[in-house]
Design a protein around this motif. Sequence first.
Motif, PDB file in Angstrom:
ATOM      1  N   ALA A  92      26.277  10.131  33.423  1.00 33.31           N
ATOM      2  CA  ALA A  92      26.000   8.718  33.627  1.00 33.31           C
ATOM      3  C   ALA A  92      24.858   8.504  34.606  1.00 33.31           C
ATOM      4  O   ALA A  92      24.712   9.230  35.590  1.00 33.31           O
ATOM      5  N   GLY A  93      24.044   7.488  34.318  1.00 36.74           N
ATOM      6  CA  GLY A  93      23.046   6.975  35.245  1.00 36.74           C
ATOM      7  C   GLY A  93      23.373   5.525  35.542  1.00 36.74           C
ATOM      8  O   GLY A  93      24.534   5.110  35.456  1.00 36.74           O
ATOM      9  N   ASP A  94      22.380   4.725  35.869  1.00 39.65           N
ATOM     10  CA  ASP A  94      22.603   3.308  36.142  1.00 39.65           C
ATOM     11  C   ASP A  94      22.884   2.558  34.842  1.00 39.65           C
ATOM     12  O   ASP A  94      22.062   2.572  33.920  1.00 39.65           O
ATOM     13  N   ILE A  95      24.031   1.872  34.788  1.00 39.58           N
ATOM     14  CA  ILE A  95      24.400   1.062  33.630  1.00 39.58           C
ATOM     15  C   ILE A  95      24.776  -0.316  34.156  1.00 39.58           C
ATOM     16  O   ILE A  95      25.735  -0.462  34.914  1.00 39.58           O
ATOM     17  N   THR A  96      24.008  -1.334  33.765  1.00 37.69           N
ATOM     18  CA  THR A  96      24.150  -2.646  34.374  1.00 37.69           C
ATOM     19  C   THR A  96      23.623  -3.742  33.452  1.00 37.69           C
ATOM     20  O   THR A  96      22.806  -3.478  32.567  1.00 37.69           O
ATOM     21  N   LEU A  97      24.072  -4.966  33.686  1.00 36.82           N
ATOM     22  CA  LEU A  97      23.521  -6.138  33.005  1.00 36.82           C
ATOM     23  C   LEU A  97      22.646  -6.964  33.940  1.00 36.82           C
ATOM     24  O   LEU A  97      22.185  -8.040  33.555  1.00 36.82           O
ATOM     25  N   SER A  98      22.420  -6.508  35.146  1.00 32.32           N
ATOM     26  CA  SER A  98      21.726  -7.349  36.127  1.00 32.32           C
ATOM     27  C   SER A  98      20.547  -6.641  36.791  1.00 32.32           C
ATOM     28  O   SER A  98      20.258  -6.868  37.957  1.00 32.32           O
ATOM     29  N   ARG A  99      19.867  -5.791  36.038  1.00 30.06           N
ATOM     30  CA  ARG A  99      18.620  -5.229  36.556  1.00 30.06           C
ATOM     31  C   ARG A  99      17.565  -6.327  36.513  1.00 30.06           C
ATOM     32  O   ARG A  99      17.455  -7.070  35.530  1.00 30.06           O
ATOM     33  N   ARG A 100      16.764  -6.457  37.556  1.00 31.20           N
ATOM     34  CA  ARG A 100      15.782  -7.531  37.642  1.00 31.20           C
ATOM     35  C   ARG A 100      14.377  -6.960  37.781  1.00 31.20           C
ATOM     36  O   ARG A 100      14.166  -5.971  38.469  1.00 31.20           O
TER      37      ARG A 100
END
Length: 366
Positions: free
Chosen positions: A82-90
Amino acid sequence: MLALITPLITHGVIDNTVRDTVTLQLWGIDGGEPLEFTMRGNCLRDIAGCRVTFVNKGAAPEHKEEHQVLRAMRDDRRMPIAGDITLSRREPDPDNKRALSNLLSIEFFLSHELRVVVETALFSYDISLPQWHMGWGEANSQAFLNMEALREHVALNVRQFRSAAFNDIHNNGFPPCDWDYRLNRAEACMSIYPSVRRKYRFCRDGANSIAYVMDRTDILARHAAEDEAHLPPTDTDDWDMLDFVEQDYAQEVGKAMHHRLFQETNRMTALVQRHVLQPAGGKLPPDGQRFVSGYSVLVSHILATILLTRQKQFPADLALRRARAITERLNALHSYASKLKQAPLLLEACSALLGKLDDFSAKLQH
């Protein structure tokens, strides 16, 4: 290696409802079986504990046959990490620099060798209520583990990198020297650095994140000293190849770049960039591809040869053989250059560079 598969993914599911386990299902444009990955770790805090379904509104058109990239990933048996998993990268909106775009961002690795990224601002989603809650301490730990995974990916790819010049030495018998290997490492770092910079450049404390992932501990130490002295940062993250040369050799490489022969090489490189690569927009004709690939190999060989001759004691016969081989290969590029629209400019630049190579070889002979 980096796989940006965003255009190939139509929709997917991110499931982190079980703590320390992330399950991904990604459906492709070819309508085949979904890519499925189960990995240890958690999503970032915004969706940790949740199940997210999403639709990629920017996917490429439907592909009637199984896509070769998706087929390779379906058959891949390497361990997912796993790496960065997100819905809020800006990041700044490309059409409005004053606004921020919110991105779906999925990053994972296959045995540290392959970094896979799905990232888009064109998406819709549904999200469940969290089945468990992530504290700030756990969030910071997960972010660091993800950064460490990227750092290991970078280190592995730098070790495995083989530039065109490096391959030329092993496949075509070009006379090698130690500087070829040192420059190859710098080229490896420079090839992977843009993707790391793109990820962190708009993040809080992004300069330190970039320095850590790229193993620039000297920059981290300098930033720490500046912070303790309450001073503003003295550098940026806009690095060039010289920044990736090992510190013991960086000064010598910098001096060699001011050699007359390499200055002439730089002039030709700028001409190739401005009159051949930029107008083509990545669509060079076959002769153009052969010319550019052949010339790019010579740039590294020229710099390494100059560095070889700047040593207090150096094998003059080796340096002369390298200079002669470079001359022969530059002469061979004439046939490709003569068939291009930019032939007069290229042939004139080749002649000027050949003149400097002749002067360089003559000094070696004496």
